[in-house]
Design a protein around this motif. Structure first.
Motif, PDB file in Angstrom:
ATOM      1  N   SER A   1       0.832  -1.200   0.000  1.00 51.72           N
ATOM      2  CA  SER A   1       0.000   0.000   0.000  1.00 51.72           C
ATOM      3  C   SER A   1       0.866   1.249   0.000  1.00 51.72           C
ATOM      4  CB  SER A   1      -0.910  -0.007   1.229  1.00 51.72           C
ATOM      5  OG  SER A   1      -1.515   1.251   1.411  1.00 51.72           O
TER       6      SER A   1
ATOM      7  N   LYS B   1      -0.186   4.121   0.888  1.00 58.88           N
ATOM      8  CA  LYS B   1      -0.579   4.942   2.029  1.00 58.88           C
ATOM      9  C   LYS B   1      -0.059   4.365   3.345  1.00 58.88           C
ATOM     10  CE  LYS B   1      -4.963   4.986   3.061  1.00 58.88           C
ATOM     11  NZ  LYS B   1      -6.396   5.322   2.984  1.00 58.88           N
ATOM     12  N   LYS B   2      -0.191   3.070   3.517  1.00 62.28           N
ATOM     13  CA  LYS B   2       0.191   2.455   4.781  1.00 62.28           C
ATOM     14  C   LYS B   2       1.608   1.895   4.783  1.00 62.28           C
ATOM     15  CE  LYS B   2      -4.243   1.403   6.806  1.00 62.28           C
ATOM     16  NZ  LYS B   2      -4.972   0.457   7.666  1.00 62.28           N
ATOM     17  N   LYS B   3       2.219   1.763   3.586  1.00 66.39           N
ATOM     18  CA  LYS B   3       3.569   1.203   3.485  1.00 66.39           C
ATOM     19  C   LYS B   3       3.621  -0.209   4.077  1.00 66.39           C
ATOM     20  CE  LYS B   3       4.602   5.253   1.955  1.00 66.39           C
ATOM     21  NZ  LYS B   3       4.674   5.482   0.490  1.00 66.39           N
TER      22      LYS B   3
ATOM     23  N   HIS C   1      -5.397   1.981  -6.478  1.00 63.72           N
ATOM     24  CA  HIS C   1      -6.003   3.217  -5.984  1.00 63.72           C
ATOM     25  C   HIS C   1      -7.481   2.997  -5.674  1.00 63.72           C
ATOM     26  CE1 HIS C   1      -7.364   7.429  -5.935  1.00 63.72           C
ATOM     27  NE2 HIS C   1      -6.110   7.726  -5.682  1.00 63.72           N
TER      28      HIS C   1
ATOM     29  N   GLY D   1     -10.304  10.989  -2.308  1.00 67.45           N
ATOM     30  CA  GLY D   1      -9.631  10.009  -3.160  1.00 67.45           C
ATOM     31  C   GLY D   1     -10.347   9.703  -4.455  1.00 67.45           C
TER      32      GLY D   1
END
Length: 245
Positions: free
Chosen positions: A100, A102-104, A132, A159
């Motif tokens: 992800s 966003k969350k890595k 996405h 988003g």
């Protein structure tokens, strides 16, 4: 008995107890629990979501949700959530697809739709976390649903700017921030509008938090291909409870 198999599956979904422990509780072999969980979980996943004041009616597809929303005049709320999953083995194709941005972390993403009271109406089949949010929604056919059901409106977050642009008046995102140097009155109006939009769609955030009260959805430690059925099964069970409250 079917009831015992159902109860064992519900305990597993809610508390994520190992199959061996459930076998001891029910006095059966571990393999019996494993088989029961797989069969009952698949049945629960196919049930769909319950509808308020409509006993026996279940929403199973995105088209069902949009048709129901247009018939009942319901404004929808849509959002995506990510569930951490195990990292795929090294040197395997598609390994990066689950990372992800966003969350890595390695995650899988679920798109969820609720009504204004936060009652879950639908969730998708889950997709790799790298995808996405807007792409995941488009792959499920949301653009076609907006076209076929022109009276349906859905509140989205930041988003989904492309959906808001392509389906103006239906896919509603927060107002854009005024440019630097804008008049104070314009900035204050933007802050009020943005706060109002967030307040209106907070119900979908509460629904996502309600899903993750089930321990299996806090962090998925099993095979990734079993997560979609698990998530849909839990969402269906949660919807049964929320329509009665």
């Amino acid at each position: 008995m079917f009831v015992d198999r159902l109860v064992a599956t519900l305990i597993h979904l809610c508390h994520d107890l190992p199959h061996s422990v459930l076998g001891l509780l029910f006095g059966v072999d571990r393999s019996t629990i494993t088989r029961a969980v797989q069969e009952i979980r698949a049945l629960l996943a196919e049930r769909g979501c319950a509808v308020p004041d409509r006993p026996g009616l279940r929403l199973r597809t995105l088209t069902d949700v949009f048709a129901y929303a247009q018939a009942e005049g319901i404004e929808l709320r849509l959002d995506a959530t990510e569930i951490q999953v195990r990292r795929p083995p090294a040197n395997r194709g598609g390994r990066r697809a689950f990372v992800s941005g966003k969350k890595k972390q390695n995650t899988m993403k679920a798109t969820v739709i609720t009504d204004w009271r936060g009652r879950t109406l639908w969730t998708d089949t889950l997709r790799p976390g790298r995808m996405h949010d807007a792409t995941a929604a488009r792959n499920e056919g949301i653009a076609v649903c907006f076209q076929h059901f022109p009276d349906v409106e859905a509140l989205l977050d930041d988003g989904y700017p492309d959906l808001s642009r392509d389906h103006c008046g239906q896919a509603i995102t927060p107002p854009r921030k005024p440019r630097s140097g804008a008049l104070p009155g314009r900035v204050q109006q933007w802050e009020r509008d943005r706060h109002g939009h967030s307040f209106d769609r907070i119900s979908v955030e509460h629904a996502l938090a309600d899903h993750k009260r089930w321990k299996q959805l806090t962090r998925w430690t099993h095979r990734r291909d079993r997560l979609p059925d698990t998530y849909r099964a839990i969402v269906g069970l949660v919807s049964d409870r929320t329509v009665t409250t």
